[in-house]
Design a protein around this motif. Sequence first.
Motif, mmCIF file in Angstrom:
data_model
loop_
_atom_site.group_PDB
_atom_site.id
_atom_site.type_symbol
_atom_site.label_atom_id
_atom_site.label_comp_id
_atom_site.label_asym_id
_atom_site.label_seq_id
_atom_site.Cartn_x
_atom_site.Cartn_y
_atom_site.Cartn_z
ATOM 1 N N SER A 199 -41.866 77.728 7.614
ATOM 2 C CA SER A 199 -40.396 77.421 7.212
ATOM 3 C C SER A 199 -40.571 77.676 5.647
ATOM 4 C CB SER A 199 -39.877 76.318 7.557
ATOM 5 O OG SER A 199 -38.590 75.977 7.033
ATOM 6 N N PRO A 200 -39.764 78.660 5.101
ATOM 7 C CA PRO A 200 -39.882 78.746 3.688
ATOM 8 C C PRO A 200 -38.987 77.891 2.983
ATOM 9 C CG PRO A 200 -38.564 80.676 4.529
ATOM 10 C CD PRO A 200 -39.426 79.635 5.649
ATOM 11 N N GLU A 201 -39.131 77.440 1.733
ATOM 12 C CA GLU A 201 -38.228 76.528 1.155
ATOM 13 C C GLU A 201 -36.896 77.044 0.982
ATOM 14 O OE1 GLU A 201 -38.979 75.044 -2.916
ATOM 15 O OE2 GLU A 201 -39.818 77.188 -3.475
ATOM 16 N N VAL A 236 -28.044 64.788 8.475
ATOM 17 C CA VAL A 236 -26.842 64.748 7.505
ATOM 18 C C VAL A 236 -27.270 65.563 6.205
ATOM 19 C CG1 VAL A 236 -25.051 63.248 6.453
ATOM 20 C CG2 VAL A 236 -25.908 62.976 8.611
ATOM 21 N N ALA A 237 -28.232 65.259 5.701
ATOM 22 C CA ALA A 237 -28.521 65.582 4.483
ATOM 23 C C ALA A 237 -28.765 67.188 4.473
ATOM 24 C CB ALA A 237 -29.933 65.129 3.769
ATOM 25 N N GLY A 238 -29.510 67.496 5.717
ATOM 26 C CA GLY A 238 -29.642 69.191 6.043
ATOM 27 C C GLY A 238 -28.485 69.912 6.183
ATOM 28 N N TYR A 239 -27.480 69.156 6.667
ATOM 29 C CA TYR A 239 -26.149 69.846 6.895
ATOM 30 C C TYR A 239 -25.502 70.024 5.607
ATOM 31 C CZ TYR A 239 -21.727 70.800 9.634
ATOM 32 O OH TYR A 239 -20.686 71.356 9.938
ATOM 33 N N ASN A 240 -25.797 69.388 4.646
ATOM 34 C CA ASN A 240 -25.044 69.510 3.378
ATOM 35 C C ASN A 240 -25.921 70.433 2.285
ATOM 36 O OD1 ASN A 240 -25.362 68.313 0.277
ATOM 37 N ND2 ASN A 240 -23.075 68.608 1.045
ATOM 38 N N ALA A 241 -27.165 70.244 2.430
ATOM 39 C CA ALA A 241 -28.134 70.912 1.498
ATOM 40 C C ALA A 241 -28.841 71.943 2.130
ATOM 41 C CB ALA A 241 -29.105 69.852 0.906
ATOM 42 N N GLY A 242 -28.809 71.942 3.335
ATOM 43 C CA GLY A 242 -29.919 73.155 3.854
ATOM 44 C C GLY A 242 -31.113 72.282 4.343
ATOM 45 N N GLU A 243 -31.919 72.562 5.485
ATOM 46 C CA GLU A 243 -33.225 72.212 6.085
ATOM 47 C C GLU A 243 -34.188 72.505 5.128
ATOM 48 O OE1 GLU A 243 -34.998 74.555 9.899
ATOM 49 O OE2 GLU A 243 -32.772 74.256 9.821
ATOM 50 N N GLY A 244 -34.113 73.511 4.487
ATOM 51 C CA GLY A 244 -35.413 73.786 3.669
ATOM 52 C C GLY A 244 -35.359 72.851 2.673
ATOM 53 N N ALA A 245 -34.155 72.435 1.994
ATOM 54 C CA ALA A 245 -34.234 71.511 1.038
ATOM 55 C C ALA A 245 -34.849 70.310 1.243
ATOM 56 C CB ALA A 245 -33.120 71.356 0.178
ATOM 57 N N VAL A 246 -34.445 69.761 2.511
ATOM 58 C CA VAL A 246 -34.977 68.472 2.937
ATOM 59 C C VAL A 246 -36.463 68.480 3.186
ATOM 60 C CG1 VAL A 246 -34.486 66.796 4.882
ATOM 61 C CG2 VAL A 246 -32.572 67.910 4.095
ATOM 62 N N GLY A 260 -37.395 64.598 2.173
ATOM 63 C CA GLY A 260 -36.431 63.282 2.544
ATOM 64 C C GLY A 260 -35.211 64.064 2.099
ATOM 65 N N ILE A 261 -34.114 62.974 1.691
ATOM 66 C CA ILE A 261 -32.781 63.556 1.141
ATOM 67 C C ILE A 261 -33.073 64.307 -0.344
ATOM 68 C CG2 ILE A 261 -30.649 62.683 0.339
ATOM 69 C CD1 ILE A 261 -30.785 60.485 2.470
ATOM 70 N N PRO A 262 -32.619 65.315 -0.346
ATOM 71 C CA PRO A 262 -33.082 65.838 -1.744
ATOM 72 C C PRO A 262 -32.334 65.202 -2.827
ATOM 73 C CG PRO A 262 -32.276 67.669 -0.102
ATOM 74 C CD PRO A 262 -32.016 66.280 0.318
ATOM 75 N N PRO A 263 -32.873 65.215 -3.918
ATOM 76 C CA PRO A 263 -32.227 64.421 -5.233
ATOM 77 C C PRO A 263 -31.087 65.183 -5.763
ATOM 78 C CG PRO A 263 -34.040 65.782 -5.968
ATOM 79 C CD PRO A 263 -34.050 66.010 -4.520
ATOM 80 N N TYR A 264 -30.239 65.584 -5.125
ATOM 81 C CA TYR A 264 -28.992 66.158 -5.625
ATOM 82 C C TYR A 264 -27.876 65.382 -5.336
ATOM 83 C CZ TYR A 264 -31.659 70.284 -3.941
ATOM 84 O OH TYR A 264 -32.639 71.437 -3.695
ATOM 85 N N GLU A 265 -27.285 65.101 -6.541
ATOM 86 C CA GLU A 265 -26.140 64.046 -6.623
ATOM 87 C C GLU A 265 -25.121 64.306 -5.346
ATOM 88 O OE1 GLU A 265 -22.745 62.361 -9.482
ATOM 89 O OE2 GLU A 265 -24.395 63.573 -10.408
ATOM 90 N N GLU A 266 -24.849 65.443 -5.130
ATOM 91 C CA GLU A 266 -23.788 65.822 -4.271
ATOM 92 C C GLU A 266 -24.311 65.498 -2.809
ATOM 93 O OE1 GLU A 266 -22.136 69.822 -1.744
ATOM 94 O OE2 GLU A 266 -22.229 69.823 -4.018
ATOM 95 N N THR A 267 -25.514 65.682 -2.465
ATOM 96 C CA THR A 267 -26.302 65.534 -1.021
ATOM 97 C C THR A 267 -26.419 64.003 -0.947
ATOM 98 O OG1 THR A 267 -27.201 67.613 -1.315
ATOM 99 C CG2 THR A 267 -28.115 66.077 0.330
ATOM 100 N N GLN A 268 -26.450 63.269 -1.595
ATOM 101 C CA GLN A 268 -26.855 61.607 -1.788
ATOM 102 C C GLN A 268 -25.308 61.145 -1.675
ATOM 103 O OE1 GLN A 268 -29.207 60.739 -5.106
ATOM 104 N NE2 GLN A 268 -30.968 61.436 -4.535
#
Length: 243
Positions: free
Chosen positions: A81-83, A194-204, A209-217
Motif C-alpha cells: 500500500s503506497p502512502e 472514520v479518519a480513513g473516510y475523511n483523509a484516505g486510508e493511505g494517510a492513516v 493513527g489519526i493523521p495530524p490534520y486539523e480537519e480530520t481530527q
Amino acid sequence: MKLRSSPPSPRLSPASPASPSRRRSERLSGAAVLLGVLAFCLSLCPGRAEADIYMYTDEQGVTHFSNRAAADPKFKLYLKSPERRGASRGSVTPSPPSDRSLDRFTRYDAWIRQAATLYQIPEELIRAVIKVESDYDPRAVSHAGAQGLMQLMPQTALRMQVRDAFDPREAIFGGTRYLRVLANVFNGDLDLTVAGYNAGEGAVMRYGGIPPYEETQAYVTRVRTYYARYRATRDATNASIEP
C-alpha cells in the motif's frame, strides 16, 4: 454489526455467521468489495510504501482485510500500500436548491437500515457520517468535488460501484460499502475507520493513527459525537439537530 462501547479503543466487530443462502449472497457482495479494495489501493498516488494490506478468506467465504499480519498465519500479503498524502476534500457547499426541511433526517431511513444490514456497519454510524458530511443534503458538493449525502469523491464513487453520487440510495450504499472496506483494513477500529473516510486510508497508515490534520481530527470528533447521539436516542430528527 455491533459496536463495543465499553473498551477505551472502540472497534467494529466482524460479521456474524449467516445461513448458507445468505452466505452465498455475501460472497457475491464480498467479491464486489474485494474488487473495490483492489481498485482503491491500485489507484492511490505513487509514493513510498508505508504499510501493507493482508487478506484471508474464512471457511464461510467471508474475506477479511488487515493492515498488519499480526501473529495470525491465515493473513497473507495482499498488496503493498503506497502512502496517500493528505487529501482534504474541503468544506461542504450545498448545491442549490439545498434541502433544509427537517423531514430530511428521516427520509432515508429504509435505505440506511438496508445498507447497515448488508454491510454490517452500525446504522447510527452511517447516520453520523451523513450528518457530518452533508447534513442530509443529497445535492451537497464540496469545494474539492465530493458529492452527495456521503460526500463521495468521483473516483471513490466509481470504485464503490456508485453510478450517480447524487442518487440518495446509491450514495448511502456506496458510502457504507466504503466504511466496510475501511473497517476491514483497520481491524474494526472506529476512529481509524472514520479518519480513513475523511483523509484516505493511505494517510492513516502513514501516520499509524489519526493523521495530524486539523480537519480530520475535528471530523473524527464530530462523527463520534453524532454517533453517540444517535445511539442514545431513537429520534433521528432530535439527534440530528445541532446542539
